[in-house]
Design an enzyme around this catalytic site. Structure first.
Site, mmCIF file in Angstrom:
data_model
loop_
_atom_site.group_PDB
_atom_site.id
_atom_site.type_symbol
_atom_site.label_atom_id
_atom_site.label_comp_id
_atom_site.label_asym_id
_atom_site.label_seq_id
_atom_site.Cartn_x
_atom_site.Cartn_y
_atom_site.Cartn_z
ATOM 1 N N GLU A 60 37.519 36.750 46.493
ATOM 2 C CA GLU A 60 38.494 37.452 45.656
ATOM 3 C C GLU A 60 38.804 36.646 44.404
ATOM 4 O OE1 GLU A 60 41.646 39.446 47.791
ATOM 5 O OE2 GLU A 60 43.142 38.686 46.372
ATOM 6 N N ASP A 82 41.864 36.886 41.335
ATOM 7 C CA ASP A 82 43.136 37.571 41.108
ATOM 8 C C ASP A 82 43.735 37.336 39.738
ATOM 9 O OD1 ASP A 82 43.149 38.354 43.788
ATOM 10 O OD2 ASP A 82 44.379 36.670 44.430
ATOM 11 N N GLU A 112 47.681 38.283 38.909
ATOM 12 C CA GLU A 112 48.927 38.830 39.448
ATOM 13 C C GLU A 112 50.061 38.504 38.484
ATOM 14 O OE1 GLU A 112 48.079 38.770 44.257
ATOM 15 O OE2 GLU A 112 49.331 37.188 43.385
ATOM 16 N N THR A 127 47.074 33.311 38.953
ATOM 17 C CA THR A 127 45.645 33.542 39.193
ATOM 18 C C THR A 127 45.207 32.755 40.429
ATOM 19 O OG1 THR A 127 44.820 31.687 37.857
ATOM 20 C CG2 THR A 127 45.293 33.758 36.697
ATOM 21 N N ASN A 128 44.172 33.258 41.082
ATOM 22 C CA ASN A 128 43.666 32.581 42.275
ATOM 23 C C ASN A 128 42.200 32.961 42.479
ATOM 24 O OD1 ASN A 128 43.670 30.959 44.552
ATOM 25 N ND2 ASN A 128 45.319 32.058 45.594
ATOM 26 N N ARG A 136 43.787 28.115 45.362
ATOM 27 C CA ARG A 136 43.275 27.647 44.074
ATOM 28 C C ARG A 136 44.089 28.275 42.942
ATOM 29 N NH1 ARG A 136 38.700 28.920 47.268
ATOM 30 N NH2 ARG A 136 37.484 27.055 47.830
ATOM 31 N N TRP A 150 59.459 36.998 47.095
ATOM 32 C CA TRP A 150 59.171 35.570 46.957
ATOM 33 C C TRP A 150 58.728 35.230 45.536
ATOM 34 C CZ3 TRP A 150 54.394 34.834 45.001
ATOM 35 C CH2 TRP A 150 53.441 35.840 45.202
ATOM 36 N N GLY A 189 60.939 31.741 43.646
ATOM 37 C CA GLY A 189 60.794 31.396 45.054
ATOM 38 C C GLY A 189 61.618 32.256 45.986
#
Length: 279
Positions: free
Chosen positions: A102, A104, A106, A120-121, A130, A195, A199
């Site tokens: 994947e 991302d 977001e 991002t990941n 990551r 979340w 946080g």
């Protein structure tokens, strides 16, 4: 017999050209389906616009009709305006499933006047962690902007309005995992994630629902696992950042990046991931 051979050759040529990585754009009805949301997601304006909405009961999302093995995908997005705390608008590619690959984008919502965080990941075989996060140099809720994913056998590059903000390279000599074996869907969604704002300290104000994000003007240059070799000869299949683009990437990360997993030594007390050392 000669005429029959010519016809057969023409048919073969047609399918080879059709299977090549042409530029696909414009009509969401032809390339995507709204897959969840019970009517909260809609393809409108004769297929030119997607409206995704989130309320207290559900979010919504859409997915490509096909999976692709490598591609360059552009999507124009305008995210939730005003108080968007607790909302996440996403644009990503994924093979789905427990061992998914994947990539991302977001957009983590925020209180009115506070900037969105672009999260991002990259996942490989179900393993993420990551993350890189950015403040953008504009308000992504005010106008449409173009977010792009380039995924080829050598690299993954994320762009915002044509400016590279992140790169994840394929470095097999260092035994670093890279997503190059699983075809991926193209997906987008809006969903509730309390979340996401400070946080979880700031909750979603459901009195403002429905929250709406808009998508338009997609463009795709893609290959499938069944594409002929000609697809893998497309220029974008070997794209890497040139020196000018690499310098631009460095400047953007220095000025706008607010979190980089490769700098988080507390998170990785046994040592940073291998790609951090060799990028």
């Amino acid at each position: 017999m000669a005429r029959k051979t010519v016809i057969v050759n023409m048919i073969v040529l047609f399918f080879m050209v059709a299977a090549k990585a042409d530029i696909i754009s414009g009509d969401f009805n032809q390339q995507f389906d709204v897959t969840w949301g019970n009517g909260r997601g809609k393809i409108i304006n004769n297929g030119r616009l997607v409206k995704l909405q989130l309320d207290k009961a559900s979010g919504s999302g859409f997915k490509s009709k096909n999976q692709y093995l490598f591609g360059k995908i552009d999507m124009q997005i305008k995210v939730v305006p005003g108080n968007s705390a607790g909302t996440v608008t996403s644009f990503y590619i994924s093979s789905l499933g427990p061992a998914h690959d994947e990539v991302d984008f977001e957009f983590l919502g925020n209180l009115s006047g506070d900037p969105y965080i672009l999260h991002t990941n990259v996942f490989v075989q179900g393993q993420g962690n990551r993350e890189q996060q950015f403040y953008l140099w504009f308000d992504p809720a005010r106008n449409f902007h173009t977010y792009s994913i380039l995924w080829n056998p050598k690299t993954i590059i994320l762009y915002v309005d044509g400016t590279p903000i992140r790169q994840y390279k394929n470095m097999p000599s260092y035994n670093i995992p890279f997503p190059n074996g699983q075809p991926m869907w193209i997906l987008s969604s809006i969903w509730d994630a309390e979340w996401a704002t400070r946080g979880g300290l700031v909750k979603t104000d459901w009195r403002l629902a429905p929250f709406t994000s808009l998508y338009r003007n997609f463009k795709m240059q893609v290959c499938t696992q069944f594409s002929p070799p000609s697809c893998h000869q497309e220029p974008w299949m070997t794209d890497l950042l040139d020196k000018f683009s690499a310098r631009k990437l460095k400047r953007v990360q220095k000025k706008y990046m607010i979190y980089n997993y490769c700098s988080d030594v507390r998170r990785f007390p046994l040592g940073l991931p291998a790609e951090c050392k060799h990028s």
